[in-house]
Design a protein around this motif. Sequence first.
Motif, PDB file in Angstrom:
ATOM      1  N   TYR A 112     -33.476  64.944 -55.475  1.00 33.28           N
ATOM      2  CA  TYR A 112     -33.167  64.511 -56.835  1.00 33.28           C
ATOM      3  C   TYR A 112     -33.370  65.680 -57.799  1.00 33.28           C
ATOM      4  O   TYR A 112     -34.084  66.632 -57.490  1.00 33.28           O
ATOM      5  CB  TYR A 112     -34.103  63.367 -57.275  1.00 33.28           C
ATOM      6  CG  TYR A 112     -33.933  62.092 -56.502  1.00 33.28           C
ATOM      7  CD1 TYR A 112     -33.039  61.106 -56.917  1.00 33.28           C
ATOM      8  CD2 TYR A 112     -34.682  61.847 -55.348  1.00 33.28           C
ATOM      9  CE1 TYR A 112     -32.893  59.926 -56.207  1.00 33.28           C
ATOM     10  CE2 TYR A 112     -34.540  60.671 -54.629  1.00 33.28           C
ATOM     11  CZ  TYR A 112     -33.640  59.717 -55.064  1.00 33.28           C
ATOM     12  OH  TYR A 112     -33.492  58.557 -54.361  1.00 33.28           O
ATOM     13  N   TYR A 120     -31.083  58.903 -64.905  1.00 35.95           N
ATOM     14  CA  TYR A 120     -29.889  59.688 -64.587  1.00 35.95           C
ATOM     15  C   TYR A 120     -29.756  60.799 -65.611  1.00 35.95           C
ATOM     16  O   TYR A 120     -29.626  60.542 -66.803  1.00 35.95           O
ATOM     17  CB  TYR A 120     -28.646  58.795 -64.593  1.00 35.95           C
ATOM     18  CG  TYR A 120     -28.702  57.715 -63.545  1.00 35.95           C
ATOM     19  CD1 TYR A 120     -28.237  57.960 -62.255  1.00 35.95           C
ATOM     20  CD2 TYR A 120     -29.244  56.463 -63.826  1.00 35.95           C
ATOM     21  CE1 TYR A 120     -28.310  56.974 -61.273  1.00 35.95           C
ATOM     22  CE2 TYR A 120     -29.317  55.480 -62.858  1.00 35.95           C
ATOM     23  CZ  TYR A 120     -28.845  55.739 -61.584  1.00 35.95           C
ATOM     24  OH  TYR A 120     -28.921  54.765 -60.618  1.00 35.95           O
ATOM     25  N   GLU A 132     -26.491  54.869 -65.014  1.00 36.08           N
ATOM     26  CA  GLU A 132     -25.639  55.919 -64.476  1.00 36.08           C
ATOM     27  C   GLU A 132     -24.355  56.034 -65.284  1.00 36.08           C
ATOM     28  O   GLU A 132     -23.749  55.035 -65.660  1.00 36.08           O
ATOM     29  CB  GLU A 132     -25.304  55.618 -63.019  1.00 36.08           C
ATOM     30  CG  GLU A 132     -24.553  56.721 -62.321  1.00 36.08           C
ATOM     31  CD  GLU A 132     -24.385  56.465 -60.835  1.00 36.08           C
ATOM     32  OE1 GLU A 132     -23.936  57.384 -60.138  1.00 36.08           O
ATOM     33  OE2 GLU A 132     -24.711  55.346 -60.390  1.00 36.08           O
ATOM     34  N   PRO A 138     -28.885  61.611 -60.418  1.00 44.35           N
ATOM     35  CA  PRO A 138     -30.153  60.896 -60.263  1.00 44.35           C
ATOM     36  C   PRO A 138     -31.342  61.827 -60.439  1.00 44.35           C
ATOM     37  O   PRO A 138     -31.367  62.926 -59.882  1.00 44.35           O
ATOM     38  CB  PRO A 138     -30.081  60.335 -58.843  1.00 44.35           C
ATOM     39  CG  PRO A 138     -28.623  60.239 -58.544  1.00 44.35           C
ATOM     40  CD  PRO A 138     -27.998  61.423 -59.247  1.00 44.35           C
TER      41      PRO A 138
END
Length: 230
Positions: A112, A120, A132, A138
């Motif tokens: 990530y 996000y 998102e 992410p």
Amino acid sequence: MEFNKYNFTSNDFSEKRQKEHILFNSDGQHQPNNVIGSKYPKTNSFHYQMEEIAPYLKNKRHAIDIGSRWGSCACECQNLGFEYVHLIEIQQKYFKGISYNVDFSKADGYNYAAGDRVGYWNPRTHKTQDKEASGSIPSISGDSLNVEHCDFIKIDTDGPDRLALDGCWETIQRCKPIIYIELDEGQRAWESKHGLASELDKVWWKVCDLYTVIRSKVEKDNYIMVPKND
């Protein structure tokens, strides 16, 4: 947003290579220097940086390695005797190399972005949001790992380093870990470009209220942060 540990399909770790500070890239090659035409950057050891950091470490329980690349810092944490290391790396291409270099019976990895919170990360606004959106990435934070006994945090994200530092604030207050962080002209240019410099200066100074900041003699524009009154 839910997040999960990286699912390693193999762990071809070698204790001998780790003790000799030899890192492999994702092609299983040791590449300590830049090679023209290579698709991967060089595999630098973190050995000398850790030699400089080690005298400040009172405990070696858990470490958080943010911006892991090939897992060089995690390797040296394991060489030094840390019980467990948590790695965060945004680029999936590095994880095969990490599987060669890090003993995952004593570590876990997260593929990530590292930011100020879970959500996000939006490359257009450079803010972390809850939902998102198109092109968003992410993102998790150091705090989101809920590490109970954190004794060391290393941050090297080639830009949003102080944003990742902000994402460790609860852990920093609770555990008072040693921190190793890069802060150079590249990071400051990234912050200024995206209108975050003033906000992240405040993050820096609130951490500095609790820490003594020591310029690294081994790696230019890197700093060892040691808790005051420790």
